[in-house]
Design a protein around this motif. Structure first.
Motif, PDB file in Angstrom:
ATOM      1  N   GLU A 272       0.901  -1.255  -0.018  1.00  0.00           N
ATOM      2  CA  GLU A 272       0.037  -0.343   0.181  1.00  0.00           C
ATOM      3  C   GLU A 272       0.821   1.551  -0.187  1.00  0.00           C
ATOM      4  O   GLU A 272       2.050   1.049   0.852  1.00  0.00           O
ATOM      5  N   GLU A 273       0.710   2.460  -1.006  1.00  0.00           N
ATOM      6  CA  GLU A 273       1.114   3.563  -1.090  1.00  0.00           C
ATOM      7  C   GLU A 273       0.440   4.441  -0.358  1.00  0.00           C
ATOM      8  O   GLU A 273      -0.730   4.319   0.448  1.00  0.00           O
TER       9      GLU A 273
ATOM     10  N   THR B 193      -6.933   3.090  -6.649  1.00  0.00           N
ATOM     11  CA  THR B 193      -6.932   1.689  -6.564  1.00  0.00           C
ATOM     12  C   THR B 193      -8.442   1.889  -6.556  1.00  0.00           C
ATOM     13  O   THR B 193      -9.234   2.104  -6.173  1.00  0.00           O
TER      14      THR B 193
ATOM     15  N   PRO C 173      -1.153  10.599  -7.918  1.00  0.00           N
ATOM     16  CA  PRO C 173      -0.990   9.397  -7.436  1.00  0.00           C
ATOM     17  C   PRO C 173      -2.261   8.619  -7.803  1.00  0.00           C
ATOM     18  O   PRO C 173      -2.225   7.713  -8.744  1.00  0.00           O
ATOM     19  N   LEU C 174      -1.282   7.111  -7.187  1.00  0.00           N
ATOM     20  CA  LEU C 174      -1.894   5.361  -7.505  1.00  0.00           C
ATOM     21  C   LEU C 174      -3.340   5.539  -6.994  1.00  0.00           C
ATOM     22  O   LEU C 174      -4.444   6.229  -6.761  1.00  0.00           O
TER      23      LEU C 174
ATOM     24  N   GLN D  14      -2.481   7.415  -2.500  1.00  0.00           N
ATOM     25  CA  GLN D  14      -3.482   6.883  -3.029  1.00  0.00           C
ATOM     26  C   GLN D  14      -4.464   7.791  -2.920  1.00  0.00           C
ATOM     27  O   GLN D  14      -4.971   7.666  -2.289  1.00  0.00           O
TER      28      GLN D  14
END
Length: 151
Positions: free
Chosen positions: A66-67, A112, A109-110, A70
């Motif tokens: 996990e970043e 999800t 940002p990533l 995100q």
């Protein structure tokens, strides 16, 4: 009257006598309990992040790390899109994505993406198209953990 703290004279207290109270605190059980609590919180914290309930499809893929930066987008069975915990009106996703700031290194940002397994594939692709148009190219698809050995 002064108290003698050197311990040189008078009656000795501590370990010298049988049955004397121990004057030291054993911190080992405290440390053990704190480590167990730390592990429990580390395991449950990621589960608490996703507040929108969806039935995720199963996968045997390896879990990703996990970043910190995100964005979570959730699509429910009825097609409702959530940005983090906020439900979005139809067509609002593009405006909300443009308001998300870049990371300190200048990247987006990533993302999800959590989508219900009973959802139409076209709806998922529509949301992914909006993400791509807004410049979000790093998208992780979230799945559940498969319990079977499979064939």
């Amino acid at each position: 009257m002064a108290m003698g703290l050197s311990g040189g004279g008078g009656r000795r207290r501590g370990r010298g006598r049988a049955g004397a109270p121990m004057s030291e605190i054993n911190v080992t059980p405290l440390v053990d309990v704190m480590l167990v609590l730390l592990i429990i919180f580390m395991v449950t914290a990621p589960l608490l992040k996703a507040a929108v309930p969806v039935e995720l499809p199963d996968s045997r893929a390896k879990a990703m790390s996990e970043e910190a930066e995100q964005v979570t987008i959730t699509i429910q069975t009825d097609g409702t899109v959530f940005l983090e915990k906020d439900a979005l009106a139809p067509g609002e996703l593009a405006d909300r994505l443009s308001g998300i700031p870049d990371t300190p290194d200048g990247k987006k940002p990533l993302v999800t993406l959590r989508a219900d397994k009973a959802l139409d594939y076209g709806k998922v692709m529509e949301v992914m198209g909006e993400l791509n148009r807004a410049g979000f190219n790093s998208i992780s698809l979230v799945t559940g953990v498969s319990g079977g050995s499979g064939a």
